[in-house]
Every structure is written in structure tokens, then in C-alpha cells.
Design a protein around this motif. Structure first.
Motif, mmCIF file in Angstrom:
data_model
loop_
_atom_site.group_PDB
_atom_site.id
_atom_site.type_symbol
_atom_site.label_atom_id
_atom_site.label_comp_id
_atom_site.label_asym_id
_atom_site.label_seq_id
_atom_site.Cartn_x
_atom_site.Cartn_y
_atom_site.Cartn_z
ATOM 1 N N PRO A 84 12.323 0.590 10.771
ATOM 2 C CA PRO A 84 11.802 -0.517 9.778
ATOM 3 C C PRO A 84 10.563 0.292 9.168
ATOM 4 O O PRO A 84 9.942 1.147 9.693
ATOM 5 C CB PRO A 84 11.073 -1.514 10.773
ATOM 6 C CG PRO A 84 12.086 -1.462 11.878
ATOM 7 C CD PRO A 84 12.418 0.028 12.113
ATOM 8 N N HIS A 85 10.217 -0.137 7.863
ATOM 9 C CA HIS A 85 9.544 0.619 7.025
ATOM 10 C C HIS A 85 8.313 0.492 7.475
ATOM 11 O O HIS A 85 7.590 1.875 7.663
ATOM 12 C CB HIS A 85 9.639 -0.042 5.435
ATOM 13 C CG HIS A 85 8.865 0.720 4.657
ATOM 14 N ND1 HIS A 85 7.381 0.068 3.938
ATOM 15 C CD2 HIS A 85 9.197 1.986 3.860
ATOM 16 C CE1 HIS A 85 6.846 1.168 3.035
ATOM 17 N NE2 HIS A 85 7.852 1.987 3.096
ATOM 18 N N ALA A 86 7.513 -0.460 7.720
ATOM 19 C CA ALA A 86 5.979 -0.338 8.290
ATOM 20 C C ALA A 86 5.999 0.478 9.734
ATOM 21 O O ALA A 86 5.119 1.113 9.665
ATOM 22 C CB ALA A 86 5.838 -1.803 8.671
ATOM 23 N N GLU A 87 7.175 0.494 10.313
ATOM 24 C CA GLU A 87 7.236 1.324 11.494
ATOM 25 C C GLU A 87 7.160 2.622 11.256
ATOM 26 O O GLU A 87 6.508 3.717 11.993
ATOM 27 C CB GLU A 87 8.235 0.870 12.460
ATOM 28 C CG GLU A 87 8.182 1.727 13.914
ATOM 29 C CD GLU A 87 9.360 1.229 14.624
ATOM 30 O OE1 GLU A 87 9.960 2.149 15.112
ATOM 31 O OE2 GLU A 87 9.880 -0.059 14.589
ATOM 32 N N LEU A 88 7.886 3.062 10.338
ATOM 33 C CA LEU A 88 8.145 4.523 9.948
ATOM 34 C C LEU A 88 6.632 4.932 9.399
ATOM 35 O O LEU A 88 6.499 5.892 9.522
ATOM 36 C CB LEU A 88 9.047 4.678 8.673
ATOM 37 C CG LEU A 88 9.250 5.920 8.337
ATOM 38 C CD1 LEU A 88 9.813 7.043 8.974
ATOM 39 C CD2 LEU A 88 10.391 5.867 7.119
ATOM 40 N N LEU A 89 5.996 4.206 8.447
ATOM 41 C CA LEU A 89 4.821 4.735 7.643
ATOM 42 C C LEU A 89 3.698 4.763 9.166
ATOM 43 O O LEU A 89 3.146 5.679 8.938
ATOM 44 C CB LEU A 89 4.527 3.591 6.729
ATOM 45 C CG LEU A 89 5.156 3.692 5.734
ATOM 46 C CD1 LEU A 89 4.618 2.619 4.654
ATOM 47 C CD2 LEU A 89 5.443 5.270 4.949
ATOM 48 N N ARG A 90 3.722 3.804 9.861
ATOM 49 C CA ARG A 90 2.693 3.988 11.296
ATOM 50 C C ARG A 90 2.846 5.048 11.923
ATOM 51 O O ARG A 90 1.925 5.556 12.535
ATOM 52 C CB ARG A 90 2.942 2.598 12.014
ATOM 53 C CG ARG A 90 1.971 1.405 11.582
ATOM 54 C CD ARG A 90 1.840 0.239 12.515
ATOM 55 N NE ARG A 90 3.121 0.035 13.094
ATOM 56 C CZ ARG A 90 3.907 -1.000 12.669
ATOM 57 N NH1 ARG A 90 3.593 -1.743 11.565
ATOM 58 N NH2 ARG A 90 5.046 -1.340 13.308
ATOM 59 N N SER A 91 4.273 5.509 12.228
ATOM 60 C CA SER A 91 4.682 6.571 12.999
ATOM 61 C C SER A 91 4.009 7.788 12.440
ATOM 62 O O SER A 91 3.759 8.660 13.587
ATOM 63 C CB SER A 91 6.288 6.609 13.072
ATOM 64 O OG SER A 91 6.562 7.231 12.030
ATOM 65 N N LEU B 104 6.328 10.945 8.333
ATOM 66 C CA LEU B 104 6.446 11.330 7.286
ATOM 67 C C LEU B 104 5.360 12.391 6.985
ATOM 68 O O LEU B 104 5.394 13.458 6.247
ATOM 69 C CB LEU B 104 6.405 10.513 6.105
ATOM 70 C CG LEU B 104 7.886 9.700 5.957
ATOM 71 C CD1 LEU B 104 7.663 8.638 4.746
ATOM 72 C CD2 LEU B 104 9.038 10.699 5.515
ATOM 73 N N HIS B 105 4.160 11.831 7.441
ATOM 74 C CA HIS B 105 2.908 12.561 7.157
ATOM 75 C C HIS B 105 2.954 14.010 7.985
ATOM 76 O O HIS B 105 2.261 14.764 7.832
ATOM 77 C CB HIS B 105 1.792 11.872 7.931
ATOM 78 C CG HIS B 105 1.535 10.396 7.150
ATOM 79 N ND1 HIS B 105 2.239 9.343 7.571
ATOM 80 C CD2 HIS B 105 0.734 10.256 6.024
ATOM 81 C CE1 HIS B 105 1.574 8.429 6.694
ATOM 82 N NE2 HIS B 105 0.964 8.812 5.772
ATOM 83 N N HIS B 106 3.694 14.225 8.925
ATOM 84 C CA HIS B 106 3.718 15.468 9.776
ATOM 85 C C HIS B 106 4.778 16.414 9.805
ATOM 86 O O HIS B 106 4.833 17.306 10.728
ATOM 87 C CB HIS B 106 3.469 14.886 11.223
ATOM 88 C CG HIS B 106 1.915 14.458 11.471
ATOM 89 N ND1 HIS B 106 0.837 15.054 11.403
ATOM 90 C CD2 HIS B 106 1.921 12.919 11.949
ATOM 91 C CE1 HIS B 106 -0.149 14.208 11.369
ATOM 92 N NE2 HIS B 106 0.560 12.924 11.724
ATOM 93 N N ALA B 107 5.931 15.860 8.928
ATOM 94 C CA ALA B 107 7.096 16.618 8.781
ATOM 95 C C ALA B 107 6.606 18.025 7.714
ATOM 96 O O ALA B 107 5.572 17.948 7.049
ATOM 97 C CB ALA B 107 8.126 15.884 7.940
ATOM 98 N N ARG B 108 7.628 18.855 8.028
ATOM 99 C CA ARG B 108 7.235 20.104 7.094
ATOM 100 C C ARG B 108 7.613 19.794 5.539
ATOM 101 O O ARG B 108 7.053 20.548 4.867
ATOM 102 C CB ARG B 108 8.041 21.152 7.685
ATOM 103 C CG ARG B 108 7.891 22.521 7.168
ATOM 104 C CD ARG B 108 6.403 23.022 7.550
ATOM 105 N NE ARG B 108 5.972 24.593 7.025
ATOM 106 C CZ ARG B 108 5.241 25.300 7.300
ATOM 107 N NH1 ARG B 108 4.422 24.714 8.279
ATOM 108 N NH2 ARG B 108 5.160 26.593 7.155
#
Length: 173
Positions: A65-72, A75-79
Motif C-alpha cells: 500500500p502506498h502509505a506503507e511504502l512511503l512510511r517504510s 524509497l528513501h534508502h534505495a541506491r
């Protein structure tokens, strides 16, 4: 770890990404490619990854789920964010990756060029070897990673909701 978010369908050139991951992992066995999403070709693409011996390199996480993906923070920590799709027109997943400050590795096609202004490594469409080389290059070059990430963060202001709304108002006036 590189991430793709979207539909797992042939039209997204997922097979090219998997073959690129194989080439990149041959150069750097620590490289990982994670697919987030569902689609009609998921089983076929998982089979391709298995057939290429990429069990540790390529992972399919399914729909998050989109909100869960952003909270996780994923995306912020991928290379980097990677896509080989040649049929995009302002894709939200790429815009979100830019907003998260991620470097991009993309096919050099209309739609992607407009989202990659100094923040991406662009590859010829359908060229798994070039895409794999770009993944390996970004994985191994910290200076390039920081430079492309900084460009994404700077470029991301184009997609700020307030700025978009202001440009709409100016256009309508």
C-alpha cells in the motif's frame, strides 16, 4: 539495492530489468533489485529470474500500500530507482522517486527525459547490457550516487504540490 515500483507487465520491460540485474550482479554480487507491484506477468518474470539464477539478487515483494511504502523509507534508502519502460508519460512512481531524492536509471525515451535532468543514468531502450552497466556503475561510485541524488532533490521542487498549483493558477489567469 535498486527498486522498481509499478505494474509487473511486459509493457514495462521487466525482462530487460531482470537481465540487467544479472549483468550487474556478475560484476558486483552485492547488487539487489527489488520489484514492488503486481501484474499479469509476475509469475513469468519470477520464473525468468529463477532461470537466470538470480534468487538472491532479484526479489518480488508484491503490492505494498502506498502509505506503507512511503512510511517504510524503502524509497528513501534505495541506491536508485530503475525502470526500463519505454511507454511512460509522467509516471507517478518515477516522480515519487525523484521527490525522495533517488538517482534514476532509466531508458532514454520521451517521458523519462523530462524527469531526468542531470539526476539519471540513461540507457538505450531495451539494452539490458547498458542498463546492467549503469546499475553496477551507480552501485560502485559513491560520488556519482551523491551527485545524482542531489540533482533529484533539487529537481524535485518542480513536483511540489504548491508549485504545481501556482503554475496552474498563473496559466489560467
Amino acid at each position: 539495492t535498486f527498486v522498481f515500483v509499478g505494474r509487473i507487465g511486459r509493457e514495462k520491460s521487466i525482462d530487460v530489468l531482470i537481465r540487467a540485474a544479472a549483468g550487474a550482479a556478475a560484476r558486483d554480487p552485492e547488487i539487489r533489485l527489488v520489484f514492488i507491484g503486481e501484474g499479469p506477468n509476475r509469475a513469468e518474470m519470477e520464473r525468468l529470474a529463477r532461470d537466470l539464477g538470480l534468487g538472491e539478487t532479484v526479489r518480488f515483494l508484491g503490492r505494498i500500500p502506498h502509505a506503507e511504502l512511503l512510511r517504510s523509507g524503502f524509497l528513501h534508502h534505495a541506491r536508485g530507482f530503475v525502470t526500463a519502460s519505454v511507454t511512460e508519460n509522467q509516471p507517478m512512481t518515477v516522480i515519487e522517486a525523484v521527490r525522495c531524492g533517488l538517482p534514476l536509471v532509466v531508458a532514454d525515451v520521451v517521458g523519462m527525459r523530462e524527469l531526468s535532468d542531470g539526476n539519471a543514468l540513461r540507457c538505450p531502450p531495451g539494452d539490458a547490457e547498458a542498463l546492467g552497466d549503469a546499475l553496477a556503475r551507480l552501485a560502485g561510485d559513491d560520488r556519482l550516487y551523491r551527485e545524482l541524488g542531489a540533482k533529484s532533490r533539487a529537481f524535485s521542487s518542480r513536483f511540489d504540490g504548491r508549485e504545481v498549483a501556482k503554475s496552474f493558477v498563473e496559466e489560467y489567469e
